[in-house]
Scaffold this motif. Structure first.
Motif, PDB file in Angstrom:
ATOM      1  N   GLU A  47       0.856  -1.195   0.000  1.00  0.00           N
ATOM      2  CA  GLU A  47       0.000   0.000   0.000  1.00  0.00           C
ATOM      3  C   GLU A  47       0.888   1.240   0.000  1.00  0.00           C
ATOM      4  O   GLU A  47       1.972   1.235   0.610  1.00  0.00           O
ATOM      5  CB  GLU A  47      -0.832  -0.037   1.301  1.00  0.00           C
ATOM      6  CG  GLU A  47      -1.698   1.181   1.554  1.00  0.00           C
ATOM      7  CD  GLU A  47      -2.265   1.217   2.981  1.00  0.00           C
ATOM      8  OE1 GLU A  47      -1.510   0.957   3.963  1.00  0.00           O
ATOM      9  OE2 GLU A  47      -3.463   1.512   3.132  1.00  0.00           O
ATOM     10  N   PHE A  53       4.769   6.328   4.840  1.00  0.00           N
ATOM     11  CA  PHE A  53       3.350   6.233   5.216  1.00  0.00           C
ATOM     12  C   PHE A  53       2.929   7.597   5.797  1.00  0.00           C
ATOM     13  O   PHE A  53       2.882   7.813   7.003  1.00  0.00           O
ATOM     14  CB  PHE A  53       3.124   5.091   6.219  1.00  0.00           C
ATOM     15  CG  PHE A  53       1.662   4.888   6.497  1.00  0.00           C
ATOM     16  CD1 PHE A  53       0.813   4.443   5.493  1.00  0.00           C
ATOM     17  CD2 PHE A  53       1.135   5.178   7.732  1.00  0.00           C
ATOM     18  CE1 PHE A  53      -0.552   4.303   5.728  1.00  0.00           C
ATOM     19  CE2 PHE A  53      -0.222   5.033   7.978  1.00  0.00           C
ATOM     20  CZ  PHE A  53      -1.063   4.594   6.976  1.00  0.00           C
ATOM     21  N   LYS A 127      -9.607   2.238  -1.515  1.00  0.00           N
ATOM     22  CA  LYS A 127      -9.768   1.680  -0.155  1.00  0.00           C
ATOM     23  C   LYS A 127     -11.070   2.118   0.506  1.00  0.00           C
ATOM     24  O   LYS A 127     -11.351   3.321   0.604  1.00  0.00           O
ATOM     25  CB  LYS A 127      -8.569   2.108   0.701  1.00  0.00           C
ATOM     26  CG  LYS A 127      -8.519   1.504   2.096  1.00  0.00           C
ATOM     27  CD  LYS A 127      -7.194   1.896   2.768  1.00  0.00           C
ATOM     28  CE  LYS A 127      -6.997   1.330   4.138  1.00  0.00           C
ATOM     29  NZ  LYS A 127      -5.680   1.728   4.697  1.00  0.00           N
ATOM     30  N   PRO A 131      -8.978   3.458   8.205  1.00  0.00           N
ATOM     31  CA  PRO A 131      -8.848   3.504   9.664  1.00  0.00           C
ATOM     32  C   PRO A 131      -8.430   4.900  10.125  1.00  0.00           C
ATOM     33  O   PRO A 131      -8.159   5.792   9.315  1.00  0.00           O
ATOM     34  CB  PRO A 131      -7.725   2.501   9.921  1.00  0.00           C
ATOM     35  CG  PRO A 131      -6.857   2.631   8.716  1.00  0.00           C
ATOM     36  CD  PRO A 131      -7.774   2.967   7.551  1.00  0.00           C
ATOM     37  N   HIS A 144      -2.778   8.792  12.892  1.00  0.00           N
ATOM     38  CA  HIS A 144      -3.138   7.887  11.790  1.00  0.00           C
ATOM     39  C   HIS A 144      -4.275   8.564  11.023  1.00  0.00           C
ATOM     40  O   HIS A 144      -5.458   8.260  11.190  1.00  0.00           O
ATOM     41  CB  HIS A 144      -3.561   6.501  12.303  1.00  0.00           C
ATOM     42  CG  HIS A 144      -3.523   5.485  11.207  1.00  0.00           C
ATOM     43  ND1 HIS A 144      -2.603   4.455  11.145  1.00  0.00           N
ATOM     44  CD2 HIS A 144      -4.264   5.372  10.072  1.00  0.00           C
ATOM     45  CE1 HIS A 144      -2.791   3.756  10.043  1.00  0.00           C
ATOM     46  NE2 HIS A 144      -3.807   4.291   9.373  1.00  0.00           N
ATOM     47  N   GLU A 146      -5.684   8.776   8.073  1.00  0.00           N
ATOM     48  CA  GLU A 146      -6.200   8.361   6.747  1.00  0.00           C
ATOM     49  C   GLU A 146      -7.519   9.055   6.417  1.00  0.00           C
ATOM     50  O   GLU A 146      -7.801   9.334   5.254  1.00  0.00           O
ATOM     51  CB  GLU A 146      -6.348   6.845   6.681  1.00  0.00           C
ATOM     52  CG  GLU A 146      -5.004   6.154   6.556  1.00  0.00           C
ATOM     53  CD  GLU A 146      -5.129   4.731   6.047  1.00  0.00           C
ATOM     54  OE1 GLU A 146      -5.717   4.508   4.997  1.00  0.00           O
ATOM     55  OE2 GLU A 146      -4.618   3.839   6.744  1.00  0.00           O
ATOM     56  N   CYS A 172      -4.798  -2.922   3.103  1.00  0.00           N
ATOM     57  CA  CYS A 172      -4.450  -2.851   4.524  1.00  0.00           C
ATOM     58  C   CYS A 172      -5.616  -3.107   5.465  1.00  0.00           C
ATOM     59  O   CYS A 172      -5.998  -4.242   5.684  1.00  0.00           O
ATOM     60  CB  CYS A 172      -3.757  -1.524   4.835  1.00  0.00           C
ATOM     61  SG  CYS A 172      -2.922  -1.595   6.432  1.00  0.00           S
ATOM     62  N   ASN A 173      -6.210  -2.060   6.035  1.00  0.00           N
ATOM     63  CA  ASN A 173      -7.250  -2.255   7.046  1.00  0.00           C
ATOM     64  C   ASN A 173      -8.426  -3.075   6.519  1.00  0.00           C
ATOM     65  O   ASN A 173      -9.097  -3.777   7.296  1.00  0.00           O
ATOM     66  CB  ASN A 173      -7.731  -0.881   7.556  1.00  0.00           C
ATOM     67  CG  ASN A 173      -8.641  -1.001   8.752  1.00  0.00           C
ATOM     68  OD1 ASN A 173      -9.858  -0.871   8.655  1.00  0.00           O
ATOM     69  ND2 ASN A 173      -8.059  -1.274   9.904  1.00  0.00           N
ATOM     70  N   ARG A 175      -8.314  -5.765   5.205  1.00  0.00           N
ATOM     71  CA  ARG A 175      -8.078  -7.194   5.432  1.00  0.00           C
ATOM     72  C   ARG A 175      -8.657  -7.687   6.749  1.00  0.00           C
ATOM     73  O   ARG A 175      -8.755  -8.885   6.973  1.00  0.00           O
ATOM     74  CB  ARG A 175      -6.566  -7.525   5.376  1.00  0.00           C
ATOM     75  CG  ARG A 175      -5.720  -7.122   6.605  1.00  0.00           C
ATOM     76  CD  ARG A 175      -4.269  -7.228   6.213  1.00  0.00           C
ATOM     77  NE  ARG A 175      -3.252  -7.036   7.234  1.00  0.00           N
ATOM     78  CZ  ARG A 175      -2.903  -5.894   7.804  1.00  0.00           C
ATOM     79  NH1 ARG A 175      -3.562  -4.764   7.548  1.00  0.00           N
ATOM     80  NH2 ARG A 175      -1.878  -5.862   8.652  1.00  0.00           N
ATOM     81  N   ARG A 176      -8.990  -6.745   7.636  1.00  0.00           N
ATOM     82  CA  ARG A 176      -9.523  -7.139   8.954  1.00  0.00           C
ATOM     83  C   ARG A 176     -11.036  -7.338   8.915  1.00  0.00           C
ATOM     84  O   ARG A 176     -11.626  -7.706   9.925  1.00  0.00           O
ATOM     85  CB  ARG A 176      -9.192  -6.048   9.976  1.00  0.00           C
ATOM     86  CG  ARG A 176      -7.693  -5.744  10.048  1.00  0.00           C
ATOM     87  CD  ARG A 176      -7.392  -4.733  11.127  1.00  0.00           C
ATOM     88  NE  ARG A 176      -6.036  -4.219  10.991  1.00  0.00           N
ATOM     89  CZ  ARG A 176      -4.957  -4.811  11.485  1.00  0.00           C
ATOM     90  NH1 ARG A 176      -5.077  -5.937  12.151  1.00  0.00           N
ATOM     91  NH2 ARG A 176      -3.759  -4.271  11.309  1.00  0.00           N
ATOM     92  N   ASN A 197       0.424  -1.078   5.439  1.00  0.00           N
ATOM     93  CA  ASN A 197       1.365  -0.320   6.282  1.00  0.00           C
ATOM     94  C   ASN A 197       0.773  -0.383   7.678  1.00  0.00           C
ATOM     95  O   ASN A 197      -0.180   0.344   7.982  1.00  0.00           O
ATOM     96  CB  ASN A 197       1.413   1.161   5.882  1.00  0.00           C
ATOM     97  CG  ASN A 197       2.184   1.455   4.621  1.00  0.00           C
ATOM     98  OD1 ASN A 197       3.357   1.815   4.642  1.00  0.00           O
ATOM     99  ND2 ASN A 197       1.505   1.329   3.494  1.00  0.00           N
ATOM    100  N   THR A 198       1.298  -1.224   8.524  1.00  0.00           N
ATOM    101  CA  THR A 198       0.711  -1.395   9.855  1.00  0.00           C
ATOM    102  C   THR A 198       1.713  -1.003  10.932  1.00  0.00           C
ATOM    103  O   THR A 198       2.738  -1.667  11.107  1.00  0.00           O
ATOM    104  CB  THR A 198       0.246  -2.859  10.052  1.00  0.00           C
ATOM    105  OG1 THR A 198      -0.771  -3.141   9.097  1.00  0.00           O
ATOM    106  CG2 THR A 198      -0.298  -3.091  11.447  1.00  0.00           C
TER     107      THR A 198
HETATM  108  N1  CDT Z   1      -2.766   1.462   6.579  1.00  0.00           N
HETATM  109  C1  CDT Z   1      -3.659   0.880   7.395  1.00  0.00           C
HETATM  110  O1  CDT Z   1      -4.820   0.687   7.048  1.00  0.00           O
HETATM  111  N2  CDT Z   1      -3.218   0.562   8.644  1.00  0.00           N
HETATM  112  C2  CDT Z   1      -4.099   0.028   9.622  1.00  0.00           C
HETATM  113  C3  CDT Z   1      -3.688   0.483  10.966  1.00  0.00           C
HETATM  114  C4  CDT Z   1      -4.758   0.236  11.948  1.00  0.00           C
HETATM  115  S1  CDT Z   1      -4.580   1.152  13.397  1.00  0.00           S
HETATM  116  C5  CDT Z   1      -5.296   2.646  13.012  1.00  0.00           C
HETATM  117  C6  CDT Z   1      -4.157  -1.487   9.635  1.00  0.00           C
HETATM  118  O2  CDT Z   1      -5.270  -2.024   9.659  1.00  0.00           O
HETATM  119  O3  CDT Z   1      -3.131  -2.162   9.650  1.00  0.00           O
END
Ligand code: CDT
Length: 312
Positions: A47, A53, A127, A131, A144, A146, A172-173, A175-176, A197-198
């Protein structure tokens, strides 16, 4: 016909705030050279792969702010990546910050593209699960931002027929969130590419460190792969960016949920895995045969509400 594709996960080490985009592209071209030497047909980059970042910084200066974004893809800076990939016949996924002008309106997105082995852009994703926060927050150990730099994506979660399979993207986020994978799973996705980028600690809970963060990353990606019978490549930008540490741990995951390859460093590193897209078929026809087993009449809340509604 075999649907085997060797996939390269091109993890990037840190990109410092003063590193140029030309330099980041040169590093990615070096990883493409390695991917070609190893016989890869598709490479996944992280990302926001062209810059540090930057959502960790609250930048108001207009020149610095606008320099983070790409108005054109490719442009003179990113063209070498496209040329080299086309020369090798390698498709790729790339994350970057996009500025889009629509009439007199300007939109900014955290974007990824899918490029095929001819160098043509076949797909774009913006995206959706951003987050963080939209304003400077003095309570956090780091920012953070974003939601300050981007608006939520407006393209949904499409999939594309490319490189002999069905490909999808997220960032990134995303995926959760199980919804991310399931919307693509319902379109038959066979390979999900994602960059991340975590930060290696939680800015609101400093005791949550890199081990737990890696665990949550793996947990999310392996579950998304298994529950949707798809390969997933989750590729990091890692290491220490101007004193701010990002986890590495890039992985390529099989539709069984097993990790096929994992990065061992926090630098520029290519991981590879032979992915037979037909390995998705067994799961798609048995335990995750959606047409036979899903019960959408009971899933209404998933699309009807965002927050939790507690029982009386
Ligand atoms: N880039 C990104 O989406 N990072 C988020 C950080 C979460 S904490 C605000 C992640 O899900 O890894």
């Amino acid at each position: 016909m075999s649907r085997r594709i060797k996939v390269g996960g091109a993890q990037l080490g840190p990109i410092q705030r003063d590193e140029s985009k030309d330099s980041a592209v040169a590093r990615m071209v070096t990883l493409l050279d390695r991917a070609h030497a190893e016989g890869c047909g598709f490479v996944v980059f992280p990302e926001l792969a062209l810059t540090t970042f930057f959502p960790r910084y609250y930048v108001e200066d207009a020149a610095e702010f606008s320099a983070f974004y790409e108005a054109e893809m490719p442009d003179a800076t990113t063209r070498p990546l496209f040329d080299k990939a086309a020369q090798y016949g390698i498709g790729f996924y790339l994350g970057y910050a996009e500025v889009a002008r629509e009439g007199d309106r300007t939109h900014r997105f955290n974007t990824s593209i899918l490029v095929d082995g001819t160098g043509a852009i076949v797909g774009k994703y913006r995206k959706i699960h951003l987050p963080g926060h939209a304003e400077y927050d003095p309570e956090r150990t780091f920012q953070h931002l974003e939601k300050y730099y981007f608006e939520p994506g407006d393209l949904g979660f499409p999939v594309w027929r490319a490189m002999g399979g069905i490909f999808g993207m997220c960032l990134c986020n995303d995926r959760r969130w199980p919804e991310t994978y399931r919307v693509m799973g319902l379109q038959g996705v066979e390979f999900v590419a994602l960059g991340y980028n975590t930060p290696s600690t939680n800015s609101q809970r400093p005791e949550e460190g890199p081990q737990e963060r890696l665990f949550h990353s793996d947990l999310s990606v392996q579950a998304g792969a298994y529950q949707n019978a798809t390969f997933v490549a989750a590729i990091a930008k890692a290491g220490n960016e101007d004193g701010n540490h990002l986890i590495g741990g890039s992985v390529i995951v099989h539709p069984s949920g097993r990790i096929l390859a994992r990065a061992e460093t926090e630098g520029d590193e290519l991981i590879t895995a032979d992915c037979d897209l037909d390995d998705t078929v067994f799961y798609k026809k048995t335990i995750f045969d959606f047409a036979r087993h899903r019960r959408p009449e009971h899933y209404g809340r998933i699309v009807e509400q965002t927050g939790v509604i507690l029982p009386k």
